[in-house]
Design a protein around this motif. Structure first.
Motif, PDB file in Angstrom:
ATOM      1  N   ILE A  63       8.300   2.781 -16.495  1.00  0.00           N
ATOM      2  CA  ILE A  63       9.077   2.777 -16.607  1.00  0.00           C
ATOM      3  C   ILE A  63      10.408   2.906 -15.850  1.00  0.00           C
ATOM      4  O   ILE A  63      11.569   3.225 -14.983  1.00  0.00           O
ATOM      5  CB  ILE A  63       9.578   2.287 -17.822  1.00  0.00           C
ATOM      6  CG1 ILE A  63       9.023   0.720 -17.931  1.00  0.00           C
ATOM      7  CG2 ILE A  63      11.043   1.714 -18.480  1.00  0.00           C
ATOM      8  CD1 ILE A  63       8.584   0.272 -19.194  1.00  0.00           C
ATOM      9  N   LYS A  64       9.911   4.978 -16.634  1.00  0.00           N
ATOM     10  CA  LYS A  64      10.491   6.067 -16.169  1.00  0.00           C
ATOM     11  C   LYS A  64      10.746   6.413 -14.462  1.00  0.00           C
ATOM     12  O   LYS A  64      11.795   6.511 -14.293  1.00  0.00           O
ATOM     13  CB  LYS A  64      10.758   6.812 -17.059  1.00  0.00           C
ATOM     14  CG  LYS A  64      11.381   8.089 -16.974  1.00  0.00           C
ATOM     15  CD  LYS A  64      11.430   9.559 -17.789  1.00  0.00           C
ATOM     16  CE  LYS A  64      12.575   9.826 -17.591  1.00  0.00           C
ATOM     17  NZ  LYS A  64      12.062  11.272 -18.308  1.00  0.00           N
ATOM     18  N   PHE A  65       9.648   6.171 -14.076  1.00  0.00           N
ATOM     19  CA  PHE A  65       9.783   6.807 -12.795  1.00  0.00           C
ATOM     20  C   PHE A  65       8.969   5.680 -11.993  1.00  0.00           C
ATOM     21  O   PHE A  65       8.379   5.894 -11.114  1.00  0.00           O
ATOM     22  CB  PHE A  65       9.043   7.915 -12.826  1.00  0.00           C
ATOM     23  CG  PHE A  65       8.695   9.115 -13.529  1.00  0.00           C
ATOM     24  CD1 PHE A  65      10.294   9.797 -13.422  1.00  0.00           C
ATOM     25  CD2 PHE A  65       8.510   9.601 -14.427  1.00  0.00           C
ATOM     26  CE1 PHE A  65      10.506  10.797 -14.614  1.00  0.00           C
ATOM     27  CE2 PHE A  65       8.635  10.480 -15.204  1.00  0.00           C
ATOM     28  CZ  PHE A  65       9.850  10.915 -14.914  1.00  0.00           C
ATOM     29  N   HIS A  66       9.524   4.242 -11.827  1.00  0.00           N
ATOM     30  CA  HIS A  66       9.392   3.133 -11.288  1.00  0.00           C
ATOM     31  C   HIS A  66       9.885   3.592 -10.195  1.00  0.00           C
ATOM     32  O   HIS A  66       8.726   2.827  -8.921  1.00  0.00           O
ATOM     33  CB  HIS A  66      10.232   1.905 -12.020  1.00  0.00           C
ATOM     34  CG  HIS A  66      10.298   0.681 -10.922  1.00  0.00           C
ATOM     35  ND1 HIS A  66       8.456   0.039 -11.417  1.00  0.00           N
ATOM     36  CD2 HIS A  66      10.723  -0.160 -10.020  1.00  0.00           C
ATOM     37  CE1 HIS A  66       8.881  -1.257 -10.938  1.00  0.00           C
ATOM     38  NE2 HIS A  66       9.788  -0.949 -10.069  1.00  0.00           N
ATOM     39  N   ASP A  67      10.887   4.177  -8.946  1.00  0.00           N
ATOM     40  CA  ASP A  67      11.030   4.681  -7.645  1.00  0.00           C
ATOM     41  C   ASP A  67      10.174   4.926  -7.520  1.00  0.00           C
ATOM     42  O   ASP A  67       9.955   5.305  -6.376  1.00  0.00           O
ATOM     43  CB  ASP A  67      12.222   5.286  -7.731  1.00  0.00           C
ATOM     44  CG  ASP A  67      13.249   3.290  -7.911  1.00  0.00           C
ATOM     45  OD1 ASP A  67      12.868   2.702  -7.970  1.00  0.00           O
ATOM     46  OD2 ASP A  67      14.914   4.369  -8.339  1.00  0.00           O
ATOM     47  N   PHE A  68      10.094   6.537  -8.462  1.00  0.00           N
ATOM     48  CA  PHE A  68       8.616   7.697  -7.761  1.00  0.00           C
ATOM     49  C   PHE A  68       7.253   7.115  -7.569  1.00  0.00           C
ATOM     50  O   PHE A  68       7.100   7.237  -6.469  1.00  0.00           O
ATOM     51  CB  PHE A  68       8.605   8.443  -9.050  1.00  0.00           C
ATOM     52  CG  PHE A  68       7.747   9.449  -8.513  1.00  0.00           C
ATOM     53  CD1 PHE A  68       7.468  10.115  -7.157  1.00  0.00           C
ATOM     54  CD2 PHE A  68       6.427   9.461  -9.540  1.00  0.00           C
ATOM     55  CE1 PHE A  68       6.269  10.995  -7.717  1.00  0.00           C
ATOM     56  CE2 PHE A  68       5.379   9.999  -9.662  1.00  0.00           C
ATOM     57  CZ  PHE A  68       4.986  11.097  -8.222  1.00  0.00           C
ATOM     58  N   TYR A  69       7.023   5.655  -7.960  1.00  0.00           N
ATOM     59  CA  TYR A  69       5.497   5.313  -8.438  1.00  0.00           C
ATOM     60  C   TYR A  69       5.416   4.123  -7.275  1.00  0.00           C
ATOM     61  O   TYR A  69       4.906   4.240  -6.367  1.00  0.00           O
ATOM     62  CB  TYR A  69       5.152   4.005  -9.318  1.00  0.00           C
ATOM     63  CG  TYR A  69       4.826   4.978 -10.121  1.00  0.00           C
ATOM     64  CD1 TYR A  69       3.805   5.884 -10.484  1.00  0.00           C
ATOM     65  CD2 TYR A  69       5.431   5.076 -11.339  1.00  0.00           C
ATOM     66  CE1 TYR A  69       3.134   6.897 -11.138  1.00  0.00           C
ATOM     67  CE2 TYR A  69       4.961   6.143 -12.712  1.00  0.00           C
ATOM     68  CZ  TYR A  69       3.833   6.456 -12.805  1.00  0.00           C
ATOM     69  OH  TYR A  69       3.246   6.774 -13.678  1.00  0.00           O
ATOM     70  N   LYS A  70       6.800   3.478  -6.820  1.00  0.00           N
ATOM     71  CA  LYS A  70       7.234   2.647  -5.368  1.00  0.00           C
ATOM     72  C   LYS A  70       7.605   3.256  -3.915  1.00  0.00           C
ATOM     73  O   LYS A  70       6.813   3.323  -2.919  1.00  0.00           O
ATOM     74  CB  LYS A  70       7.884   1.585  -5.744  1.00  0.00           C
ATOM     75  CG  LYS A  70       8.211   0.498  -6.593  1.00  0.00           C
ATOM     76  CD  LYS A  70       7.006  -0.316  -6.810  1.00  0.00           C
ATOM     77  CE  LYS A  70       6.614  -1.394  -7.675  1.00  0.00           C
ATOM     78  NZ  LYS A  70       5.479  -1.989  -7.079  1.00  0.00           N
ATOM     79  N   MET A  71       8.589   4.754  -3.677  1.00  0.00           N
ATOM     80  CA  MET A  71       9.056   4.692  -2.961  1.00  0.00           C
ATOM     81  C   MET A  71       8.301   6.026  -2.343  1.00  0.00           C
ATOM     82  O   MET A  71       8.505   6.207  -1.053  1.00  0.00           O
ATOM     83  CB  MET A  71      10.497   5.212  -3.159  1.00  0.00           C
ATOM     84  CG  MET A  71      11.381   4.097  -3.332  1.00  0.00           C
ATOM     85  SD  MET A  71      11.244   2.701  -2.591  1.00  0.00           S
ATOM     86  CE  MET A  71      11.783   1.004  -2.908  1.00  0.00           C
ATOM     87  N   ARG A  72       7.956   7.019  -3.267  1.00  0.00           N
ATOM     88  CA  ARG A  72       7.104   8.084  -2.434  1.00  0.00           C
ATOM     89  C   ARG A  72       5.342   8.480  -2.425  1.00  0.00           C
ATOM     90  O   ARG A  72       4.791   7.302  -3.469  1.00  0.00           O
ATOM     91  CB  ARG A  72       7.439   9.053  -3.644  1.00  0.00           C
ATOM     92  CG  ARG A  72       8.911   9.432  -3.932  1.00  0.00           C
ATOM     93  CD  ARG A  72       9.402   9.556  -3.472  1.00  0.00           C
ATOM     94  NE  ARG A  72       9.856  10.724  -2.419  1.00  0.00           N
ATOM     95  CZ  ARG A  72      10.028  12.366  -1.458  1.00  0.00           C
ATOM     96  NH1 ARG A  72      11.038  11.096  -1.070  1.00  0.00           N
ATOM     97  NH2 ARG A  72      10.944  13.349  -1.946  1.00  0.00           N
ATOM     98  N   ASP A  73       4.889   8.857  -1.438  1.00  0.00           N
ATOM     99  CA  ASP A  73       3.492   8.639  -1.475  1.00  0.00           C
ATOM    100  C   ASP A  73       2.419   9.770  -2.903  1.00  0.00           C
ATOM    101  O   ASP A  73       1.887   8.745  -2.841  1.00  0.00           O
ATOM    102  CB  ASP A  73       3.074   9.745   0.306  1.00  0.00           C
ATOM    103  CG  ASP A  73       2.092   9.746  -0.316  1.00  0.00           C
ATOM    104  OD1 ASP A  73       1.404   8.958   0.635  1.00  0.00           O
ATOM    105  OD2 ASP A  73       1.614  11.241   0.061  1.00  0.00           O
ATOM    106  N   VAL A 134       0.225   3.660   0.536  1.00  0.00           N
ATOM    107  CA  VAL A 134       1.652   3.365   1.934  1.00  0.00           C
ATOM    108  C   VAL A 134       2.299   4.235   2.917  1.00  0.00           C
ATOM    109  O   VAL A 134       2.665   4.186   3.560  1.00  0.00           O
ATOM    110  CB  VAL A 134       1.794   1.965   1.727  1.00  0.00           C
ATOM    111  CG1 VAL A 134       0.708   1.227   1.905  1.00  0.00           C
ATOM    112  CG2 VAL A 134       2.943   1.477   1.556  1.00  0.00           C
ATOM    113  N   GLY A 135       2.499   5.404   1.744  1.00  0.00           N
ATOM    114  CA  GLY A 135       3.324   6.150   1.999  1.00  0.00           C
ATOM    115  C   GLY A 135       4.715   6.135   1.714  1.00  0.00           C
ATOM    116  O   GLY A 135       5.011   4.976   1.150  1.00  0.00           O
TER     117      GLY A 135
END
Length: 142
Positions: A63-73, A134-135
């Motif tokens: 929950i806290k790092f949702h964008d990190f998990y989705k957007m970053r390699d 996927v990068g």
């Protein structure tokens, strides 16, 4: 010739690396502690509390790092290895349960199953990573 002074690793990359290390090592430590607590003669409440803490930690980090998990390699790799550790935990517990149907679980076999947990984690990660990682993704704003 003038040389440009640019950092070898950007600040974002360094922060992502620290985040990846922290999430992986804390989750790994909780799951190892959970397995060890199952092998030791402790009250049943101890593994339950550790298991709940591990799942709660994983959910909180997602929950806290949702964008990190989705957007970053690095985030995708971290999420992939987290899923791999939980799948490995299930495989290890299933193997240990099947083994204990015929013989008691000694300390030597407990160590074998701990190694099996790490081996299963590696194998599941190698299986899942080609489809999950996927990068870096770009986000388009409308």
């Amino acid at each position: 010739m003038s040389r440009r002074k640019c950092p070898a690793v950007s600040e974002d990359s360094s922060r992502d690396l620290k985040r990846q290390e922290g999430i992986f090592l804390s989750t790994f430590a909780l799951l190892i502690l959970f397995l060890v607590s199952l092998y030791l003669p402790l009250p049943m409440g101890v593994p339950v509390v550790i298991g709940i803490a591990a799942v709660a930690w994983t959910i909180a980090m997602y929950i806290k790092f949702h964008d990190f998990y989705k957007m970053r390699d690095r985030g995708q790799r971290t999420w992939c290895v987290t899923i791999s550790m939980y799948a490995s935990l299930i495989l290890t517990l299933a193997c240990a349960w099947y083994f204990t149907k015929d013989a008691p679980l000694t300390d030597d076999y407990a160590l074998v199953f701990l190694f099996g947990f790490m081996f299963f984690t590696y194998m599941v990660y190698r299986t899942l990573s080609p489809t999950m990682v996927v990068g870096n993704r770009r986000v388009r704003y409308k």
